[in-house]
Write an enzyme that holds these catalytic residues in place. Structure first.
Site, PDB file in Angstrom:
ATOM      1  N   ASP A  29     -22.907  72.877 -66.953  1.00  0.00           N
ATOM      2  CA  ASP A  29     -21.487  72.968 -67.273  1.00  0.00           C
ATOM      3  C   ASP A  29     -21.313  73.772 -68.554  1.00  0.00           C
ATOM      4  OD1 ASP A  29     -18.811  71.034 -66.417  1.00  0.00           O
ATOM      5  OD2 ASP A  29     -18.751  72.121 -68.321  1.00  0.00           O
ATOM      6  N   ILE A  30     -20.292  74.632 -68.557  1.00  0.00           N
ATOM      7  CA  ILE A  30     -20.046  75.505 -69.714  1.00  0.00           C
ATOM      8  C   ILE A  30     -19.583  74.710 -70.925  1.00  0.00           C
ATOM      9  CG2 ILE A  30     -17.578  76.037 -69.321  1.00  0.00           C
ATOM     10  CD1 ILE A  30     -18.281  78.997 -69.736  1.00  0.00           C
ATOM     11  N   ASN A  86     -14.124  64.425 -59.717  1.00  0.00           N
ATOM     12  CA  ASN A  86     -12.711  64.299 -60.047  1.00  0.00           C
ATOM     13  C   ASN A  86     -11.903  64.894 -58.910  1.00  0.00           C
ATOM     14  OD1 ASN A  86     -13.357  63.265 -62.632  1.00  0.00           O
ATOM     15  ND2 ASN A  86     -13.626  65.336 -63.436  1.00  0.00           N
ATOM     16  N   GLY A  92      -8.306  64.266 -62.704  1.00  0.00           N
ATOM     17  CA  GLY A  92      -8.886  65.140 -63.725  1.00  0.00           C
ATOM     18  C   GLY A  92      -9.535  66.391 -63.194  1.00  0.00           C
ATOM     19  N   GLN A  93      -9.247  66.745 -61.938  1.00  0.00           N
ATOM     20  CA  GLN A  93      -9.862  67.952 -61.363  1.00  0.00           C
ATOM     21  C   GLN A  93      -9.166  69.196 -61.895  1.00  0.00           C
ATOM     22  OE1 GLN A  93      -9.951  68.045 -57.051  1.00  0.00           O
ATOM     23  NE2 GLN A  93     -11.224  69.895 -57.003  1.00  0.00           N
ATOM     24  N   HIS A  99     -16.864  69.786 -56.524  1.00  0.00           N
ATOM     25  CA  HIS A  99     -18.095  69.805 -57.315  1.00  0.00           C
ATOM     26  C   HIS A  99     -18.370  68.407 -57.828  1.00  0.00           C
ATOM     27  CE1 HIS A  99     -14.656  70.654 -59.929  1.00  0.00           C
ATOM     28  NE2 HIS A  99     -15.290  69.958 -60.855  1.00  0.00           N
ATOM     29  N   HIS A 101     -20.290  66.302 -60.958  1.00  0.00           N
ATOM     30  CA  HIS A 101     -20.891  66.322 -62.287  1.00  0.00           C
ATOM     31  C   HIS A 101     -22.080  65.362 -62.275  1.00  0.00           C
ATOM     32  CE1 HIS A 101     -17.175  68.047 -64.324  1.00  0.00           C
ATOM     33  NE2 HIS A 101     -16.634  67.557 -63.224  1.00  0.00           N
TER      34      HIS A 101
END
Ligand code: 5GP
Ligand code: ZN
Length: 113
Positions: A29-30, A86, A92-93, A99, A101
């Site tokens: 994740d960035i 999410n 919270g998407q 995807h 996490h």
């Protein structure tokens, strides 16, 4: 389609993959929120968990298989980790390409925010 995760999964945006096969990719994740924070992303563009259907359910099972493998490789499997999806706005998407996490390397809180 203007989808950031399609572009990453298809190699249009160059990204280092921790894992790749014909169905999924996984990459860091960035904006990590844990010492280990990996995104596991199906190559198929499915917008959200609400839109999984038919054969896609096998694909989601495969995501969990990849999560097991990555958790072991990242050294977070024994201590424990969290897999988060999410879904839609209140969930919270922010990226509308499904995807998961994979989070670990610290103690998680419950309930989540
Ligand atoms: P969501 O909020 O939709 O559950 O998660 C989207 C995640 O994607 C966020 O944690 C965000 O930091 C990450 N993200 C968004 N754009 C990029 C990107 O271009 N590269 C990477 N590696 N992660 C991204
Ligand atoms: Zn997409």
């Amino acid at each position: 389609m203007d989808c950031i995760f399609c572009k990453i999964a298809n190699g249009v945006i160059k990204t280092d993959f921790l894992y790749e096969d014909d169905k999924v990719v996984a990459f860091k994740d960035i904006n990590p929120v844990a010492p280990a924070h990996v995104l596991i992303v199906p190559k198929k563009h499915i917008e959200s968990a609400l839109l999984i259907e038919g054969e896609d359910f096998n694909l989601i099972g495969h995501v969990f298989k990849v999560a097991q493998k990555l958790a072991k490789e990242l050294g977070i499997s024994e201590d424990g980790f969290r897999i988060v999806n999410n879904c839609n706005r209140a969930g919270g998407q922010t990226v509308m390409h499904i995807h998961f996490h994979l989070l670990g390397g610290r103690d998680m809180q419950w309930p989540p925010g």
